[in-house]
Write a protein that holds these residues in place. Structure first.
Motif, PDB file in Angstrom:
ATOM      1  N   MET A 265       0.854  -1.187   0.000  1.00  0.00           N
ATOM      2  CA  MET A 265       0.000   0.000   0.000  1.00  0.00           C
ATOM      3  C   MET A 265       0.886   1.231   0.000  1.00  0.00           C
ATOM      4  O   MET A 265       1.918   1.277   0.653  1.00  0.00           O
ATOM      5  N   ARG A 266       0.491   2.240  -0.777  1.00  0.00           N
ATOM      6  CA  ARG A 266       1.102   3.568  -0.669  1.00  0.00           C
ATOM      7  C   ARG A 266      -0.008   4.598  -0.694  1.00  0.00           C
ATOM      8  O   ARG A 266      -0.980   4.465  -1.453  1.00  0.00           O
ATOM      9  N   HIS A 267       0.132   5.623   0.148  1.00  0.00           N
ATOM     10  CA  HIS A 267      -0.917   6.621   0.288  1.00  0.00           C
ATOM     11  C   HIS A 267      -0.293   8.007   0.357  1.00  0.00           C
ATOM     12  O   HIS A 267       0.675   8.227   1.080  1.00  0.00           O
ATOM     13  N   ASN A 268      -0.848   8.909  -0.434  1.00  0.00           N
ATOM     14  CA  ASN A 268      -0.463  10.310  -0.379  1.00  0.00           C
ATOM     15  C   ASN A 268      -1.573  11.084   0.328  1.00  0.00           C
ATOM     16  O   ASN A 268      -2.748  10.937  -0.005  1.00  0.00           O
ATOM     17  N   PHE A 269      -1.189  11.881   1.322  1.00  0.00           N
ATOM     18  CA  PHE A 269      -2.177  12.569   2.138  1.00  0.00           C
ATOM     19  C   PHE A 269      -2.695  13.853   1.491  1.00  0.00           C
ATOM     20  O   PHE A 269      -3.389  14.632   2.124  1.00  0.00           O
ATOM     21  N   GLY A 270      -2.324  14.072   0.236  1.00  0.00           N
ATOM     22  CA  GLY A 270      -2.833  15.230  -0.478  1.00  0.00           C
ATOM     23  C   GLY A 270      -1.984  16.460  -0.327  1.00  0.00           C
ATOM     24  O   GLY A 270      -2.314  17.515  -0.856  1.00  0.00           O
ATOM     25  N   ASN A 271      -0.875  16.362   0.386  1.00  0.00           N
ATOM     26  CA  ASN A 271       0.040  17.506   0.496  1.00  0.00           C
ATOM     27  C   ASN A 271       1.466  17.000   0.344  1.00  0.00           C
ATOM     28  O   ASN A 271       1.843  16.558  -0.722  1.00  0.00           O
ATOM     29  N   LYS A 272       2.263  17.016   1.418  1.00  0.00           N
ATOM     30  CA  LYS A 272       3.660  16.621   1.314  1.00  0.00           C
ATOM     31  C   LYS A 272       3.957  15.283   1.988  1.00  0.00           C
ATOM     32  O   LYS A 272       5.105  14.871   2.048  1.00  0.00           O
ATOM     33  N   HIS A 273       2.934  14.620   2.499  1.00  0.00           N
ATOM     34  CA  HIS A 273       3.161  13.424   3.306  1.00  0.00           C
ATOM     35  C   HIS A 273       2.755  12.164   2.547  1.00  0.00           C
ATOM     36  O   HIS A 273       1.679  12.104   1.947  1.00  0.00           O
ATOM     37  N   ASN A 274       3.615  11.143   2.603  1.00  0.00           N
ATOM     38  CA  ASN A 274       3.365   9.863   1.944  1.00  0.00           C
ATOM     39  C   ASN A 274       3.693   8.722   2.905  1.00  0.00           C
ATOM     40  O   ASN A 274       4.690   8.785   3.633  1.00  0.00           O
ATOM     41  N   ALA A 275       2.864   7.706   2.909  1.00  0.00           N
ATOM     42  CA  ALA A 275       3.090   6.540   3.759  1.00  0.00           C
ATOM     43  C   ALA A 275       3.013   5.278   2.916  1.00  0.00           C
ATOM     44  O   ALA A 275       2.241   5.194   1.952  1.00  0.00           O
ATOM     45  N   THR A 276       3.825   4.275   3.259  1.00  0.00           N
ATOM     46  CA  THR A 276       3.833   3.005   2.536  1.00  0.00           C
ATOM     47  C   THR A 276       3.890   1.850   3.530  1.00  0.00           C
ATOM     48  O   THR A 276       4.383   1.985   4.649  1.00  0.00           O
ATOM     49  N   ALA A 277       3.387   0.716   3.093  1.00  0.00           N
ATOM     50  CA  ALA A 277       3.495  -0.522   3.862  1.00  0.00           C
ATOM     51  C   ALA A 277       3.621  -1.678   2.890  1.00  0.00           C
ATOM     52  O   ALA A 277       3.028  -1.665   1.809  1.00  0.00           O
ATOM     53  N   SER A 278       4.396  -2.688   3.273  1.00  0.00           N
ATOM     54  CA  SER A 278       4.592  -3.849   2.422  1.00  0.00           C
ATOM     55  C   SER A 278       4.707  -5.093   3.296  1.00  0.00           C
ATOM     56  O   SER A 278       5.363  -5.072   4.347  1.00  0.00           O
ATOM     57  N   PHE A 279       4.061  -6.164   2.865  1.00  0.00           N
ATOM     58  CA  PHE A 279       4.104  -7.430   3.600  1.00  0.00           C
ATOM     59  C   PHE A 279       4.345  -8.563   2.612  1.00  0.00           C
ATOM     60  O   PHE A 279       3.760  -8.584   1.524  1.00  0.00           O
ATOM     61  N   ILE A 280       5.212  -9.502   2.995  1.00  0.00           N
ATOM     62  CA  ILE A 280       5.508 -10.657   2.156  1.00  0.00           C
ATOM     63  C   ILE A 280       5.446 -11.936   2.984  1.00  0.00           C
ATOM     64  O   ILE A 280       5.948 -11.976   4.116  1.00  0.00           O
ATOM     65  N   TYR A 281       4.838 -12.951   2.410  1.00  0.00           N
ATOM     66  CA  TYR A 281       4.884 -14.293   2.995  1.00  0.00           C
ATOM     67  C   TYR A 281       5.494 -15.232   1.969  1.00  0.00           C
ATOM     68  O   TYR A 281       5.044 -15.281   0.818  1.00  0.00           O
ATOM     69  N   LYS A 282       6.529 -15.971   2.379  1.00  0.00           N
ATOM     70  CA  LYS A 282       7.237 -16.877   1.476  1.00  0.00           C
ATOM     71  C   LYS A 282       7.079 -18.318   1.960  1.00  0.00           C
ATOM     72  O   LYS A 282       7.294 -18.617   3.131  1.00  0.00           O
ATOM     73  N   ASP A 283       6.698 -19.181   1.032  1.00  0.00           N
ATOM     74  CA  ASP A 283       6.523 -20.605   1.312  1.00  0.00           C
ATOM     75  C   ASP A 283       7.512 -21.379   0.454  1.00  0.00           C
ATOM     76  O   ASP A 283       7.254 -21.657  -0.716  1.00  0.00           O
ATOM     77  N   ASP A 284       8.659 -21.722   1.046  1.00  0.00           N
ATOM     78  CA  ASP A 284       9.672 -22.487   0.328  1.00  0.00           C
ATOM     79  C   ASP A 284       9.493 -23.970   0.642  1.00  0.00           C
ATOM     80  O   ASP A 284       9.511 -24.379   1.802  1.00  0.00           O
ATOM     81  N   ARG A 285       9.297 -24.777  -0.386  1.00  0.00           N
ATOM     82  CA  ARG A 285       8.915 -26.166  -0.182  1.00  0.00           C
ATOM     83  C   ARG A 285      10.083 -27.085   0.174  1.00  0.00           C
ATOM     84  O   ARG A 285       9.885 -28.219   0.573  1.00  0.00           O
ATOM     85  N   LYS A 286      11.301 -26.596   0.021  1.00  0.00           N
ATOM     86  CA  LYS A 286      12.476 -27.389   0.404  1.00  0.00           C
ATOM     87  C   LYS A 286      12.912 -26.974   1.806  1.00  0.00           C
ATOM     88  O   LYS A 286      12.928 -25.791   2.138  1.00  0.00           O
ATOM     89  N   ASP A 287      13.307 -27.932   2.612  1.00  0.00           N
ATOM     90  CA  ASP A 287      13.720 -27.654   3.991  1.00  0.00           C
ATOM     91  C   ASP A 287      15.235 -27.681   4.126  1.00  0.00           C
ATOM     92  O   ASP A 287      15.763 -27.977   5.197  1.00  0.00           O
ATOM     93  N   ASP A 288      15.946 -27.373   3.062  1.00  0.00           N
ATOM     94  CA  ASP A 288      17.397 -27.482   3.090  1.00  0.00           C
ATOM     95  C   ASP A 288      18.053 -26.135   3.410  1.00  0.00           C
ATOM     96  O   ASP A 288      18.211 -25.774   4.548  1.00  0.00           O
ATOM     97  N   ALA A 289      18.401 -25.384   2.379  1.00  0.00           N
ATOM     98  CA  ALA A 289      19.172 -24.161   2.591  1.00  0.00           C
ATOM     99  C   ALA A 289      18.320 -22.978   3.018  1.00  0.00           C
ATOM    100  O   ALA A 289      18.779 -22.115   3.772  1.00  0.00           O
TER     101      ALA A 289
END
Length: 353
Positions: A265-289
């Motif tokens: 998500m990124r949001h501009n407050f209509g003036n000089k302020h901007n906020a961002t958020a990012s979320f990631i979920y990773k599912d790796d099927r190998k249990d090695d490295a």
């Protein structure tokens, strides 16, 4: 509305403002000089200790760009770009960023050669809330060792027709076991005046096994991207499917198979302020490295004026289990330990000139 959001200073991590625009007597652009200076104070936990330092390139990589453009005909133009990147904490203090030559036709499209972001990187890059900043979860967790900027890349970009644009590229590649194996990358996106942006990208990389020079390996990465604009807010999602052999020559390699999902998500407050958020979920099927992981980043940008931005960014990566290879919060920090969950915060200023 997306066109308005793109004009905001938030997106200028990819852009530079000209400081010199020299013209010959005929009025044709000869050279343009532009760049970014980005300095921050960083506190981060990685590699088994806490790092406190003044760092560079938090929001945008420090760089100087030279660009020459010339119109040959009403339809045909030539463009040359050279970007020199500087990072005081990199193994290569000064290195090339994007460096390429291209021929552009409004009717037939663009053909370029050199060091460039892959078509897939252009495909998912717009969905990254802070556009590939130092703490980008897409760069550091999702893409990780997958192709994203390649040397010797020959690329074609089609004209945009009914909102659709195609990109296809193939790199010259090396067969010597280095990180520069041959890469083929394609993408297609749809970008119109509607609130929606869609894209899909596919990469295939071939490279020699680091420890067995007689064995050629390959990896495949596929990306699906959606961005939805509503007013001053954009919501984004990137789904990534990967399988194959990944290596960072000459130090490490591994076999991997899995998928991950990024919500942003990124949001501009209509003036000089901007906020961002990012979320990631990773599912790796190998249990090695590698390990399954979840990560979050939060960002704030204050647009002091059109060329100066003040910012703060925080990121944290949680690994589900101990593993030999960990996802970094920043590539300029020491690698996380096998049982460590890295995190970091940067407070900085970016100046575009």
């Amino acid at each position: 509305m997306r066109k308005f959001l793109l004009a905001l200073p938030l997106v200028s991590g990819y852009a530079c403002a000209d400081i010199a625009d020299l013209k010959d007597v005929s009025g044709i652009d000869v050279i343009e000089l532009s760049g970014v200076i980005d300095v921050n104070y960083e506190v981060a936990e990685s590699g088994g200790y806490t790092e406190e330092r003044v760092n560079g390139g938090g929001l945008s990589a420090n760089r100087l760009q030279l660009q020459m453009q010339e119109a040959v005909t009403d339809d045909l133009s030539l463009n040359w770009v050279y970007q020199a990147q500087y990072n005081p904490h990199s193994d290569d203090d000064i290195g090339k960023r994007e460096t390429y030559f291209e021929v552009t036709s409004k009717r037939w499209g663009t053909l370029s050669a050199g060091r460039r972001d892959t078509p897939s990187a252009n495909s998912y890059g717009y969905a990254d809330p802070l556009y590939n900043n130092d703490y980008s979860l897409i760069s550091n967790v999702m893409v990780f060792y997958a192709p994203w900027r390649e040397d010797g890349l020959l690329m074609y970009i089609s004209p945009r027709v009914n909102g659709y644009e195609f990109r296809g590229g193939v790199s010259e590649g090396e067969d010597d076991g280095s990180r520069d194996g041959q890469v083929t990358s394609i993408s297609v996106d749809r970008w119109t005046d509607s609130p929606w942006y869609f894209s899909a990208g596919l990469d295939r990389k071939y490279q020699r096994n680091l420890w067995d020079k007689h064995t050629m390996e390959q990896s495949t990465d596929a990306y699906l991207t959606v961005v939805y604009s509503m007013g001053l807010t954009e919501l984004s999602a990137v789904y990534h499917r990967y399988v194959g052999y990944y290596a960072y020559a000459p130090w490490v390699d591994f076999e991997s198979n899995g998928n991950d999902l990024q919500l942003g998500m990124r949001h501009n407050f209509g003036n000089k302020h901007n906020a961002t958020a990012s979320f990631i979920y990773k599912d790796d099927r190998k249990d090695d490295a590698l390990s399954d992981a979840a990560a979050i980043s939060l960002g704030y940008i204050y647009n002091y004026d059109k060329n100066i931005d003040l910012y703060g960014v925080y990121a944290y990566i949680h690994h589900k289990r101990d593993s030999e290879i960990r996802y970094p919060v920043s590539w300029s920090l020491d690698n996380p330990l096998p049982n460590e969950n890295p995190q970091g915060m940067q407070l900085g200023v970016r100046i575009k000139f």
